[in-house]
Write a protein that holds these residues in place. Structure first.
Motif, short mmCIF file in Angstrom:
data_model
loop_
_atom_site.label_atom_id
_atom_site.label_comp_id
_atom_site.label_asym_id
_atom_site.label_seq_id
_atom_site.Cartn_x
_atom_site.Cartn_y
_atom_site.Cartn_z
N ILE A 178 0.93 -1.38 0.04
CA ILE A 178 -0.08 0.03 0.01
C ILE A 178 0.81 1.34 0.05
CG2 ILE A 178 -2.03 -1.05 1.24
CD1 ILE A 178 -1.05 0.22 3.56
N GLU A 179 0.40 2.37 -0.19
CA GLU A 179 0.69 3.57 -0.25
C GLU A 179 0.36 4.80 0.68
OE1 GLU A 179 2.69 6.80 -3.56
OE2 GLU A 179 2.74 4.72 -3.94
N GLU A 180 1.28 5.12 1.59
CA GLU A 180 0.68 6.24 2.43
C GLU A 180 1.77 7.43 2.38
OE1 GLU A 180 0.54 4.83 6.61
OE2 GLU A 180 -1.39 3.46 6.10
N GLU A 181 1.23 8.55 1.88
CA GLU A 181 1.89 9.68 1.95
C GLU A 181 3.11 9.67 1.02
OE1 GLU A 181 3.07 11.30 6.04
OE2 GLU A 181 0.88 11.07 6.31
N GLY A 182 2.94 8.98 -0.26
CA GLY A 182 4.20 8.65 -1.07
C GLY A 182 5.10 7.54 -0.58
N ILE A 183 5.02 6.78 0.46
CA ILE A 183 5.73 5.86 1.12
C ILE A 183 5.23 4.54 0.67
CG2 ILE A 183 7.30 4.99 2.85
CD1 ILE A 183 7.46 7.86 3.85
N LYS A 184 5.76 3.50 0.19
CA LYS A 184 5.22 2.23 0.12
C LYS A 184 5.35 1.35 1.35
CE LYS A 184 5.00 1.95 -4.55
NZ LYS A 184 3.90 1.68 -5.49
N LYS A 185 4.38 0.93 1.90
CA LYS A 185 4.27 0.01 3.01
C LYS A 185 3.64 -1.24 2.68
CE LYS A 185 4.38 4.21 6.07
NZ LYS A 185 3.91 4.88 7.19
N TRP A 186 3.62 -1.98 3.83
CA TRP A 186 2.93 -3.41 3.64
C TRP A 186 1.85 -3.71 4.55
CZ3 TRP A 186 4.21 -6.51 -0.30
CH2 TRP A 186 5.36 -6.02 -1.02
#
Length: 426
Positions: free
Chosen positions: A141-149
């Motif tokens: 997923i993406e939060e504030e332009g940062i890829k996370k899991w």
């Protein structure tokens, strides 16, 4: 929200988590294990003694023990290899010893020593260990332009910045990776023993002797199937060979099964091998020796074992050569001695199937190595995703090398995660 989630509570997973926690003390880390116990493969390895690594301290020579991964592991082994593994355990009060064949075990001769070390280190460093946590999905997923899991666990979800997959040969995890765009090399068994029914070995289980074993390429006998694209020419190994109740095992056979994993799978585990029970001789040289013995020896062939091989094996090969128990050296014909020399140096055995080597099941296959950055063990396709251990298409011959792959991958993945977290933080 976790900084790091490690899926897989085995050797590689624990090693990665411990190194991250040590290098970056306030990192929030959890290890997720689907079973009720962690480190189960560590517990059973080496007959319960845990063959931690191998006393091969030269990276180039170490990498040659990996049928899949030799080229890719050369760089990582220059960063972290067997000597570093020894140092890790000794710094934590676990002394290792080297056995004659180069295998390294804890001095305690108990895998529990290694397990206790990992669990106490994880506890000391604040790593959460969660058992009975079966992962049922992975999504980036993406939060504030940062890829996370986003990781589906049970009825809920867990979230993290960095994800390490250390799940071993897990088909379910490979399917998740394929769905995310990764390529999986189809798995086939490695490290297996050969099923052979043959009068020359049926009544002598437990016999061990040095031997050289060659796979006879399929084109040289029987029908060549359309599937047989790989060539078995040059597929050979040597070392101790163990005769078992079901056929042949020991390092010579296990090495052959590892190097030939894909070829032998294409042969459907139906093939022939040629065994030289006296690797220091070839057929003609052995015949010359026998003719010299014939000049001076008066006893029966059966009772005069002129070679350094087990007596019962000698007796069976004498019989297979058509030499009677009562035949003496003066009586034996040159043709019979030629037949005995052939049995000893070029004996052909039919293999019909395989058996898994104890509980230490290893597969060839997994995540395509071209899709991994071996400087960090991060995915080249999905940022913030890292790998360690047998999930990738790396496997080794027996002797502690598969664990060394786990330690090296775990260590380098940990470094990659730490560097990435530090960059993000700054």
């Amino acid at each position: 929200m976790y900084d790091v989630l490690v899926i897989g509570g085995g050797a590689a997973g624990f090693y990665a988590a411990i190194h991250i926690a040590e290098k970056r003390p306030n990192t929030k880390i959890a290890i997720l294990e689907r079973g009720k116990d962690v480190l189960t493969k560590v517990k059973i390895s080496g007959g319960g003694r845990c063959n931690v690594t191998h006393a091969e301290f030269n990276p180039a020579d170490l990498s040659k023990n990996y049928p899949r991964g030799e080229k890719e592991l050369l760089g990582p082994f220059h960063t972290y290899a067997s000597g570093d593994t020894v140092g890790f355990f000794e710094e934590r009060g676990v002394s290792l010893k080297i056995e004659e064949d180069g295998r390294m075990f804890p001095v305690s001769n108990s895998s529990q020593t290694i397990i206790d070390c990992f669990i106490s280190e994880a506890d000391r460093l604040g790593v959460q260990v969660k058992t009975l946590c079966s992962v049922s999905g992975i999504e980036q997923i993406e939060e504030e332009g940062i890829k996370k899991w986003k990781v589906a666990v049970g009825e809920g979800f867990m979230y993290c910045n960095k994800l390490i997959l250390a799940t071993g040969s897990n088909p379910k995890m490979w399917k998740y990776l394929e769905a995310l765009g990764h390529t999986i090399v189809p798995p086939v068994p490695s490290l297996f023993t050969f099923n052979i029914k043959d009068e020359r070995i049926t009544d002598i289980p437990g016999i061990v002797t040095l031997a050289e074993v060659n796979v006879i390429p399929k084109k040289n006998f029987g029908k060549k199937t359309a599937r047989t694209k790989l060539d078995a020419s040059g597929l050979s190994s040597d070392g101790p060979l163990l005769v078992t109740h079901w056929g042949m095992s020991g390092p010579a056979i296990l090495k052959l099964s590892a190097w030939g994993a894909r070829i032998l799978e294409q042969y459907n585990y139906q093939f022939k091998i040629q065994v030289n029970w006296v690797p220091e001789y070839h057929q003609n040289g052995l015949l010359e020796l026998f003719l010299k013995v014939k000049q001076v020896e008066k006893k029966t062939i059966l009772r005069t074992k002129v070679l350094d091989i087990p007596k019962r094996l000698w007796a069976n090969l004498v019989k297979a050569s058509g030499i009677a128990d009562t035949t003496t050296w003066p009586e034996v014909s040159k043709q019979q001695l030629q037949s005995l020399a052939e049995q000893l140096t070029m004996g052909v055995f039919q293999v019909n199937g395989k058996s898994t080597f104890k509980e230490e099941f290893v597969t060839a296959g997994g995540l395509d190595l071209k899709e991994i950055n071996f400087k960090t063990y991060e995915s080249k396709i999905l940022p913030n995703l890292y790998f360690a251990g047998e999930i990738i298409n790396v496997d080794a011959i027996t002797g502690g090398f598969n664990f060394q792959n786990a330690w090296t991958g775990g260590y380098i993945a940990a470094n990659g995660v730490v560097e990435s977290l530090n960059v993000n933080q700054s």
